[in-house]
Design an enzyme around this catalytic site. Sequence first.
Site, PDB file in Angstrom:
ATOM      1  N   ASP A   1       0.823  -1.209   0.000  1.00  0.00           N
ATOM      2  CA  ASP A   1       0.000   0.000   0.000  1.00  0.00           C
ATOM      3  C   ASP A   1       0.855   1.257   0.000  1.00  0.00           C
ATOM      4  OD1 ASP A   1      -2.587  -1.011  -0.080  1.00  0.00           O
ATOM      5  OD2 ASP A   1      -2.704  -1.280   2.082  1.00  0.00           O
TER       6      ASP A   1
ATOM      7  N   ARG B   1      -1.774  -0.822  -8.667  1.00  0.00           N
ATOM      8  CA  ARG B   1      -3.087  -0.341  -8.241  1.00  0.00           C
ATOM      9  C   ARG B   1      -3.087   1.189  -8.324  1.00  0.00           C
ATOM     10  NH1 ARG B   1      -4.012  -1.286  -2.256  1.00  0.00           N
ATOM     11  NH2 ARG B   1      -4.337  -3.466  -2.825  1.00  0.00           N
TER      12      ARG B   1
END
Length: 308
Positions: A134, A184
């Site tokens: 992330d 992402r």
Amino acid sequence: MNPLRSIILAAAGSDAVRKMITTAPGTRAMVDRFVAGESVDDAINAVAALAETGRYATLDYLGEDTHDAAQAERIVQAYLTVLDRLHDAGLAAFAEVSVKLSALGQRVSQRLAVDNAFRICAAAEQCGTTVTVDMEDHTTTDDTLDAVAELRKPWPDVGAVLQSYLLRTEDDVAALAVPGSRVRLVKGAYAEPHNVAFSHSHDVDLAFVRCANALFAGGAYAMFGTHDPRLIELVRDRAAAHGVPRDGYEFQLLYGVRPDEQVRLSDAGQNVRVYVPYGEQWYGYLMRRLAERPANTTFFLRSVVTRS
């Protein structure tokens, strides 16, 4: 930035507000909407339910305020446990894990966080799944991308995350948009200064589309984290224009957000992955979700002040 969004993000760092919200009687309903639960059993059950409807998952064990090696080790053990459980339940093909370097000890040292990420990636490989790292606030972007580059040497399928609201992101996309690279793309959910991030949502959206085009053109496996129906349709259009089949990219939506749309997209043949957070440290995550969509705040504040 929406003024309410600024207030919510400021509240995320307030101990007084944290205490008020976490002890309010109405908070539980909001938490249950956005968080799968607090235990590994809750996480596995959520993955199984998603798999039954053709959706995939990425599991995030919540914990971002790690200040010592012992706490980081507890986070690592939680990931090793959930990976083992995914394998034992036959669900590894339906779920990966998402990790934050801050949870793995980045505030202690970058080396500790990366070494801990190596352990999780090795376990994920053994269990037959993958890891995505992330992205957090802009002060950690370089360290996070450096970590991804290091992790990708033994594990090329480690996913990176980029945020379209940062001014630098199109350059980062250009570097990562290569065949086989899992990226992402999200808008971004942290409070950032004007000199590093776009101030207006329209500019963020335009950057998102430019980045999507670059990812498709470069042959990356793009993972689009958005609930915006306009952006979803634009992404589908751009994929078709670049000749990318529906199984050549995916949409990622948050647990509890637009579940009917998740199923609709999946039924239409799109790859859909749901970001599934679980664990006891849900406060910071919940506040960022509210900041992303301030319209949720009215419902939430009403539940907080209601005594029952």
